[in-house]
Design a protein around this motif. Sequence first.
Motif, PDB file in Angstrom:
ATOM      1  N   PHE A 135       0.742  -1.240   0.076  1.00  0.00           N
ATOM      2  CA  PHE A 135       0.103  -0.068  -0.206  1.00  0.00           C
ATOM      3  C   PHE A 135       1.103   1.349  -0.198  1.00  0.00           C
ATOM      4  CE2 PHE A 135      -2.303  -3.372   1.846  1.00  0.00           C
ATOM      5  CZ  PHE A 135      -3.596  -3.295   1.290  1.00  0.00           C
ATOM      6  N   HIS A 136       0.636   2.069  -0.960  1.00  0.00           N
ATOM      7  CA  HIS A 136       1.541   3.343  -1.125  1.00  0.00           C
ATOM      8  C   HIS A 136       0.741   4.502  -0.928  1.00  0.00           C
ATOM      9  CE1 HIS A 136       4.900   1.141  -3.226  1.00  0.00           C
ATOM     10  NE2 HIS A 136       4.074   0.358  -3.637  1.00  0.00           N
ATOM     11  N   GLY A 137       1.100   5.537  -0.715  1.00  0.00           N
ATOM     12  CA  GLY A 137       0.616   6.823  -0.448  1.00  0.00           C
ATOM     13  C   GLY A 137       1.304   7.617   0.361  1.00  0.00           C
ATOM     14  N   HIS A 138       1.955   7.106   1.517  1.00  0.00           N
ATOM     15  CA  HIS A 138       2.683   7.926   2.618  1.00  0.00           C
ATOM     16  C   HIS A 138       3.899   8.800   1.878  1.00  0.00           C
ATOM     17  CE1 HIS A 138      -0.009   7.839   6.150  1.00  0.00           C
ATOM     18  NE2 HIS A 138      -0.053   6.340   6.050  1.00  0.00           N
ATOM     19  N   GLU A 139       4.265   9.758   2.445  1.00  0.00           N
ATOM     20  CA  GLU A 139       5.490  10.305   2.046  1.00  0.00           C
ATOM     21  C   GLU A 139       6.391  10.427   3.204  1.00  0.00           C
ATOM     22  OE1 GLU A 139       4.067  14.312   0.586  1.00  0.00           O
ATOM     23  OE2 GLU A 139       2.693  13.478  -0.794  1.00  0.00           O
ATOM     24  N   GLY A 140       6.035   9.499   3.967  1.00  0.00           N
ATOM     25  CA  GLY A 140       7.185   9.406   5.192  1.00  0.00           C
ATOM     26  C   GLY A 140       7.051   8.250   5.964  1.00  0.00           C
ATOM     27  N   ASP A 141       8.000   7.795   6.958  1.00  0.00           N
ATOM     28  CA  ASP A 141       7.940   6.604   7.758  1.00  0.00           C
ATOM     29  C   ASP A 141       6.387   6.332   8.167  1.00  0.00           C
ATOM     30  OD1 ASP A 141      10.701   7.021   7.459  1.00  0.00           O
ATOM     31  OD2 ASP A 141      11.030   7.074   9.629  1.00  0.00           O
TER      32      ASP A 141
END
Length: 377
Positions: free
Chosen positions: A244-250
């Motif tokens: 699952f992608h989408g976040h821009e950080g840890d």
Amino acid sequence: MPVSELKERHLAATATVNGLRDRLKQKRLLLLDTDVAGYAKSLGRSAVSFGQTDLVCCRTLQGHTGKVYSLDWTPDKNRIVSASQDGRLIVWNALTSQKTHAIKLPCAWVMTCAFSPSGLSVASGGLDSVCTIFNLNSPIDKDGNLPVSRLLNGHKGYVSSCQYVPDEDTHLITSSGDQTCVLWDVTTGQRISVFGGEFPSGHTADVLSVSINKSNPKIFVSGSCDATARLWDTRIASRAVRTFHGHEGDVNTVKFFPDGQRFGTGSDDGTCRLFDLRTGHQLQVYYQQHGNNDAPIVTSIDFSISGRLLFVGYSNGDCYVWDTLVAEVVLNLGSLQNSHEGRISCLGLSTDGSALCTGSWDKNLKIWAFGGHRSVV
């Protein structure tokens, strides 16, 4: 084949993969005509309203002499275990604030703790790369300490998170800085399965959090410093079922939604997100705009029993209660009386949903009780 040509081929392949990933992302976005909040608002749904007395701090648990890093409730709702920078686990009676156990750890650098489903054992892990199990009924040794009942040895990096498989004291899942998760047999101390690592579909950076699906304990989700969450099935350990992608950080924290069909994430990018297991789609982003554009880090999340509320701890000491349906903040515990004076490092809801416990770098834990909204949440 010369090294320069290999490098060129590698760069070309990487560019192709990234291009395909972007195209896939655009295709997915085209399929999503709205998010949960947009749909709910189009149906005229409004946010849950909370008054100042609907969620109040009824107890402060004092006893740790260092930052609190982790907490967990027993299924019977009355006890909490907490882990602190002071190198101790404390088991509390949540109703009386009494300490029933203060366990000195072999390694003070603890990061996580968990109660077994029966409430008879606690697990902890940290920078020593070991998951340590204590039986709370064991007799104390001559120095007054509770002896270690089992060491789960095998990770090559720190143990960031641990959770017992629901209804089983014998199995536990850990996540680690070695980029893997492991399913353990607590009875023998052996690894049953390793998730990630040398497998190409695994995480590519430290794994920070795990959450096991209570509806189907064979599947769990993990969050990582590679800015992704991944879904795993313990029956097919070799590869992640979905990424699952989408976040821009840890991705610091992951938690299954009560129905087991969705899960939430919290990240260094200041957002929480809700993902759908079956489609892989991101359903909603929970983000509060800050004036200085410097959003606080999300450290921990949990859902209410119905899933209507999302509790989120932040690095600046705020603790927001979000309405998951319309994506609005309905309460900030950080603005209430008796709130924490430091980073909220961990939080968790009691099994029956009647109380929330928060832990902080101010060395304290607080128990928040629901007033008139118990039936709503």
